[in-house]
Write a protein that holds these residues in place. Structure first.
Motif, PDB file in Angstrom:
ATOM      1  N   ASN A   1      52.815  -6.062  52.080  1.00  0.00           N
ATOM      2  CA  ASN A   1      53.919  -5.838  51.540  1.00  0.00           C
ATOM      3  C   ASN A   1      54.327  -4.723  50.867  1.00  0.00           C
ATOM      4  O   ASN A   1      55.392  -4.340  50.472  1.00  0.00           O
ATOM      5  N   MET A   2      53.472  -3.996  49.506  1.00  0.00           N
ATOM      6  CA  MET A   2      53.692  -2.318  49.095  1.00  0.00           C
ATOM      7  C   MET A   2      53.900  -1.417  49.938  1.00  0.00           C
ATOM      8  O   MET A   2      55.149  -0.809  49.809  1.00  0.00           O
TER       9      MET A   2
ATOM     10  N   VAL B   1      63.019   2.917  43.589  1.00  0.00           N
ATOM     11  CA  VAL B   1      62.852   1.666  42.948  1.00  0.00           C
ATOM     12  C   VAL B   1      63.462   0.358  42.815  1.00  0.00           C
ATOM     13  O   VAL B   1      62.399  -0.880  43.158  1.00  0.00           O
TER      14      VAL B   1
ATOM     15  N   GLY C   1      62.148  -2.754  45.303  1.00  0.00           N
ATOM     16  CA  GLY C   1      61.708  -3.613  44.279  1.00  0.00           C
ATOM     17  C   GLY C   1      62.303  -5.177  43.759  1.00  0.00           C
ATOM     18  O   GLY C   1      61.998  -5.865  44.060  1.00  0.00           O
TER      19      GLY C   1
ATOM     20  N   GLU D   1      59.893 -13.045  47.080  1.00  0.00           N
ATOM     21  CA  GLU D   1      58.995 -13.663  46.510  1.00  0.00           C
ATOM     22  C   GLU D   1      59.119 -14.581  45.733  1.00  0.00           C
ATOM     23  O   GLU D   1      58.878 -16.046  46.261  1.00  0.00           O
TER      24      GLU D   1
ATOM     25  N   ILE E   1      57.109  -1.837  51.491  1.00  0.00           N
ATOM     26  CA  ILE E   1      58.376  -1.153  49.769  1.00  0.00           C
ATOM     27  C   ILE E   1      58.047   0.128  50.069  1.00  0.00           C
ATOM     28  O   ILE E   1      59.527   1.196  49.989  1.00  0.00           O
ATOM     29  N   GLY E   2      57.399   0.983  49.975  1.00  0.00           N
ATOM     30  CA  GLY E   2      57.011   2.091  49.642  1.00  0.00           C
ATOM     31  C   GLY E   2      57.519   2.780  50.846  1.00  0.00           C
ATOM     32  O   GLY E   2      58.065   3.662  50.985  1.00  0.00           O
TER      33      GLY E   2
ATOM     34  N   PHE F   1      48.998  -7.912  50.660  1.00  0.00           N
ATOM     35  CA  PHE F   1      49.894  -7.157  48.959  1.00  0.00           C
ATOM     36  C   PHE F   1      49.552  -6.492  49.390  1.00  0.00           C
ATOM     37  O   PHE F   1      50.936  -5.471  48.843  1.00  0.00           O
ATOM     38  N   MET F   2      48.517  -5.540  50.448  1.00  0.00           N
ATOM     39  CA  MET F   2      49.220  -3.548  50.582  1.00  0.00           C
ATOM     40  C   MET F   2      49.745  -3.784  52.132  1.00  0.00           C
ATOM     41  O   MET F   2      50.945  -2.469  51.496  1.00  0.00           O
TER      42      MET F   2
ATOM     43  N   TYR G   1      61.546  -7.170  56.137  1.00  0.00           N
ATOM     44  CA  TYR G   1      60.585  -7.418  54.830  1.00  0.00           C
ATOM     45  C   TYR G   1      60.216  -8.830  55.140  1.00  0.00           C
ATOM     46  O   TYR G   1      58.954  -9.330  55.290  1.00  0.00           O
TER      47      TYR G   1
END
Length: 160
Positions: A84-85, A136, A140, A147, A88-89, A81-82, A70
């Motif tokens: 980052n997601m 998650v 998450g 962050e 994680i995804g 943001f996308m 990460y």
């Protein structure tokens, strides 16, 4: 080359290695703590305390690795943001799918396990749900802690 021979601002300096180590510790602790109650709900009634401990420990190690990746993906001066997601995804999907166990009553080539879809039966779907929730929480929680560490300047993002 030794660290003393590197040019100033080198992305792979000793200081950057320390930041990556800090990332691993943050991920290990935050991910493990965040996932522990979800893992307990899944493991304790079905498999017992030993499996719960093992899954919590392995999840913490996975979360430490996630935090390092990460940090390398979510770079300094890049607030995407996308991305980052997406990081994680990707970890959530890989961990969730890899933890599904195919029941012994399924037949192979082609995989057939019965209702509701043929490929996935209700047991496998429940595994996806429980493992997905754990993943998650695990990744998450680690990302949220990363962050927070970035915002408090406890940890630096990897340079572009």
């Amino acid at each position: 080359r030794g660290d003393d021979e590197r040019k100033p601002g080198d992305k792979f300096s000793f200081g950057q290695r320390i930041e990556s180590t800090k990332s691993a510790v943050i991920g290990l602790l935050a991910g493990g703590v965040a996932a522990t109650p979800f893992t307990a709900l899944h493991d304790l009634p079905l498999f017992g305390a030993a499996q719960w401990e093992f899954d919590t420990d392995m999840g913490s190690l996975q979360s430490a690795l996630f935090a390092i990746v990460y940090r390398y993906c979510v770079r300094e001066d890049d607030d995407n943001f996308m991305l980052n997601m997406g990081v994680i995804g990707a970890f959530i999907v890989v961990r969730t799918l890899s933890r599904v166990r195919v029941p012994a009553y399924c037949t192979a080539a082609p995989l057939d396990c019965g209702d509701p879809t043929g490929y996935f039966d209700w047991d496998m779907i429940s595994q996806l749900v429980f493992n997905g929730l754990e993943s998650v929480a695990l990744f998450g929680g680690a990302a949220a802690a990363m962050e927070l560490a970035y915002s408090k300047k406890w940890l630096s993002k990897f340079p572009n």
